[in-house]
Write a protein that holds these residues in place. Sequence first.
Motif, PDB file in Angstrom:
ATOM      1  N   ALA A   9      38.434   3.025 -30.349  1.00 58.26           N
ATOM      2  CA  ALA A   9      37.199   2.393 -29.903  1.00 58.26           C
ATOM      3  C   ALA A   9      36.441   1.287 -30.627  1.00 58.26           C
ATOM      4  O   ALA A   9      35.668   0.979 -30.268  1.00 58.26           O
ATOM      5  N   ALA A  10      37.570   0.607 -31.123  1.00 55.34           N
ATOM      6  CA  ALA A  10      37.137  -0.596 -31.866  1.00 55.34           C
ATOM      7  C   ALA A  10      36.811  -1.720 -30.507  1.00 55.34           C
ATOM      8  O   ALA A  10      37.443  -1.762 -29.428  1.00 55.34           O
ATOM      9  N   ARG A  11      35.865  -2.589 -30.784  1.00 54.64           N
ATOM     10  CA  ARG A  11      35.426  -3.584 -29.660  1.00 54.64           C
ATOM     11  C   ARG A  11      34.951  -4.736 -30.323  1.00 54.64           C
ATOM     12  O   ARG A  11      34.851  -4.947 -31.382  1.00 54.64           O
ATOM     13  N   ALA A  12      34.751  -5.802 -29.367  1.00 48.70           N
ATOM     14  CA  ALA A  12      34.392  -7.094 -29.728  1.00 48.70           C
ATOM     15  C   ALA A  12      32.836  -6.802 -30.459  1.00 48.70           C
ATOM     16  O   ALA A  12      32.249  -6.102 -30.106  1.00 48.70           O
ATOM     17  N   GLY A  13      32.949  -7.599 -31.580  1.00 49.09           N
ATOM     18  CA  GLY A  13      31.717  -7.603 -32.284  1.00 49.09           C
ATOM     19  C   GLY A  13      32.034  -6.895 -33.613  1.00 49.09           C
ATOM     20  O   GLY A  13      31.193  -7.093 -34.574  1.00 49.09           O
ATOM     21  N   ASP A  14      32.835  -5.861 -33.635  1.00 47.85           N
ATOM     22  CA  ASP A  14      33.120  -5.164 -34.885  1.00 47.85           C
ATOM     23  C   ASP A  14      33.676  -5.970 -35.844  1.00 47.85           C
ATOM     24  O   ASP A  14      34.330  -7.162 -35.342  1.00 47.85           O
ATOM     25  N   ARG A  15      33.719  -5.711 -37.125  1.00 49.14           N
ATOM     26  CA  ARG A  15      34.493  -6.546 -38.094  1.00 49.14           C
ATOM     27  C   ARG A  15      35.786  -5.860 -38.483  1.00 49.14           C
ATOM     28  O   ARG A  15      35.995  -4.457 -38.244  1.00 49.14           O
ATOM     29  N   ILE A  16      36.671  -6.689 -38.877  1.00 46.76           N
ATOM     30  CA  ILE A  16      38.009  -6.232 -39.513  1.00 46.76           C
ATOM     31  C   ILE A  16      38.215  -6.619 -40.861  1.00 46.76           C
ATOM     32  O   ILE A  16      37.746  -8.048 -41.114  1.00 46.76           O
ATOM     33  N   GLU A  17      38.793  -5.736 -41.610  1.00 43.18           N
ATOM     34  CA  GLU A  17      39.133  -6.211 -42.953  1.00 43.18           C
ATOM     35  C   GLU A  17      40.522  -5.686 -43.222  1.00 43.18           C
ATOM     36  O   GLU A  17      41.150  -4.859 -42.903  1.00 43.18           O
ATOM     37  N   ALA A  18      41.287  -6.712 -43.718  1.00 40.09           N
ATOM     38  CA  ALA A  18      42.879  -6.886 -43.939  1.00 40.09           C
ATOM     39  C   ALA A  18      43.092  -6.944 -45.536  1.00 40.09           C
ATOM     40  O   ALA A  18      42.952  -7.795 -45.882  1.00 40.09           O
ATOM     41  N   ARG A  19      43.584  -5.813 -45.982  1.00 38.42           N
ATOM     42  CA  ARG A  19      43.893  -5.863 -47.293  1.00 38.42           C
ATOM     43  C   ARG A  19      45.157  -6.587 -47.407  1.00 38.42           C
ATOM     44  O   ARG A  19      46.049  -6.350 -46.753  1.00 38.42           O
ATOM     45  N   SER A  20      45.234  -7.412 -48.490  1.00 34.50           N
ATOM     46  CA  SER A  20      46.355  -8.619 -48.733  1.00 34.50           C
ATOM     47  C   SER A  20      47.432  -8.020 -49.858  1.00 34.50           C
ATOM     48  O   SER A  20      46.855  -6.905 -50.416  1.00 34.50           O
ATOM     49  N   LEU A  21      48.494  -8.270 -49.780  1.00 35.79           N
ATOM     50  CA  LEU A  21      49.596  -7.857 -50.565  1.00 35.79           C
ATOM     51  C   LEU A  21      49.628  -8.955 -51.809  1.00 35.79           C
ATOM     52  O   LEU A  21      49.145  -9.954 -51.677  1.00 35.79           O
ATOM     53  N   HIS A  22      50.417  -8.659 -52.952  1.00 34.98           N
ATOM     54  CA  HIS A  22      50.606  -9.610 -53.858  1.00 34.98           C
ATOM     55  C   HIS A  22      49.638 -10.089 -54.592  1.00 34.98           C
ATOM     56  O   HIS A  22      49.285 -11.186 -55.129  1.00 34.98           O
ATOM     57  N   ILE A  31      36.226  -9.125 -34.436  1.00 33.74           N
ATOM     58  CA  ILE A  31      37.065  -8.819 -33.455  1.00 33.74           C
ATOM     59  C   ILE A  31      36.413  -9.560 -32.079  1.00 33.74           C
ATOM     60  O   ILE A  31      35.218  -9.195 -32.279  1.00 33.74           O
ATOM     61  N   LEU A  32      37.273 -10.609 -31.580  1.00 35.67           N
ATOM     62  CA  LEU A  32      36.487 -11.076 -30.477  1.00 35.67           C
ATOM     63  C   LEU A  32      37.096 -10.373 -28.969  1.00 35.67           C
ATOM     64  O   LEU A  32      36.316 -10.619 -28.304  1.00 35.67           O
ATOM     65  N   GLU A  33      38.225  -9.740 -29.323  1.00 32.57           N
ATOM     66  CA  GLU A  33      38.597  -9.162 -28.075  1.00 32.57           C
ATOM     67  C   GLU A  33      39.489  -7.867 -28.368  1.00 32.57           C
ATOM     68  O   GLU A  33      40.476  -8.183 -29.316  1.00 32.57           O
ATOM     69  N   ARG A  44      42.186  -9.631 -31.045  1.00 32.30           N
ATOM     70  CA  ARG A  44      42.143 -11.125 -31.520  1.00 32.30           C
ATOM     71  C   ARG A  44      40.832 -11.141 -32.140  1.00 32.30           C
ATOM     72  O   ARG A  44      39.883 -10.864 -31.972  1.00 32.30           O
ATOM     73  N   VAL A  45      41.217 -11.798 -33.401  1.00 31.70           N
ATOM     74  CA  VAL A  45      40.286 -11.840 -34.644  1.00 31.70           C
ATOM     75  C   VAL A  45      40.127 -13.211 -34.877  1.00 31.70           C
ATOM     76  O   VAL A  45      40.925 -14.063 -35.161  1.00 31.70           O
ATOM     77  N   ARG A  46      38.815 -13.578 -35.080  1.00 30.63           N
ATOM     78  CA  ARG A  46      38.609 -14.868 -35.974  1.00 30.63           C
ATOM     79  C   ARG A  46      38.031 -14.514 -37.322  1.00 30.63           C
ATOM     80  O   ARG A  46      37.207 -13.972 -37.637  1.00 30.63           O
ATOM     81  N   TRP A  47      39.006 -15.008 -38.180  1.00 27.05           N
ATOM     82  CA  TRP A  47      38.876 -14.813 -39.602  1.00 27.05           C
ATOM     83  C   TRP A  47      37.608 -15.538 -40.036  1.00 27.05           C
ATOM     84  O   TRP A  47      37.233 -16.758 -39.470  1.00 27.05           O
ATOM     85  N   ASP A  48      37.154 -15.166 -41.128  1.00 30.49           N
ATOM     86  CA  ASP A  48      35.956 -15.937 -41.807  1.00 30.49           C
ATOM     87  C   ASP A  48      36.360 -17.325 -42.073  1.00 30.49           C
ATOM     88  O   ASP A  48      35.372 -18.246 -42.066  1.00 30.49           O
ATOM     89  N   ASP A  49      37.534 -17.719 -42.136  1.00 31.68           N
ATOM     90  CA  ASP A  49      38.009 -19.307 -42.333  1.00 31.68           C
ATOM     91  C   ASP A  49      37.861 -19.790 -41.139  1.00 31.68           C
ATOM     92  O   ASP A  49      38.514 -21.281 -41.254  1.00 31.68           O
ATOM     93  N   GLY A  50      37.792 -19.238 -40.010  1.00 30.60           N
ATOM     94  CA  GLY A  50      37.639 -20.119 -38.698  1.00 30.60           C
ATOM     95  C   GLY A  50      39.065 -20.041 -37.950  1.00 30.60           C
ATOM     96  O   GLY A  50      38.879 -20.020 -36.707  1.00 30.60           O
TER      97      GLY A  50
END
Length: 74
Positions: A9-22, A31-33, A44-50
């Motif tokens: 059900a995720a769609r454009a406009g939703d936010r995504i958070e990816a936990r990093s390692l190390h 989420i753009l698409e 397809r994601v546009r990260w906060d850093d662009g």
Amino acid sequence: MSTPEATGAARAGDRIEARSLHGQLTRSGEILEALGQAGHQRYRVRWDDGHESIVFPADGVTVVPAQRHAARSS
């Protein structure tokens, strides 16, 4: 994995958070698409850093629906 990913059900406009390692910081983006079909979706994601990239749902990746993100920001 959060419910939107499990149901496709995720769609454009939703936010995504990816936990990093190390010990790195969690990455966040919009989420753009949504690509593919339920069960084989990727985003397809546009990260906060662009930067933009394709993200496959996996452990450590959480989708925050747009309406819930808006409520947390207020």
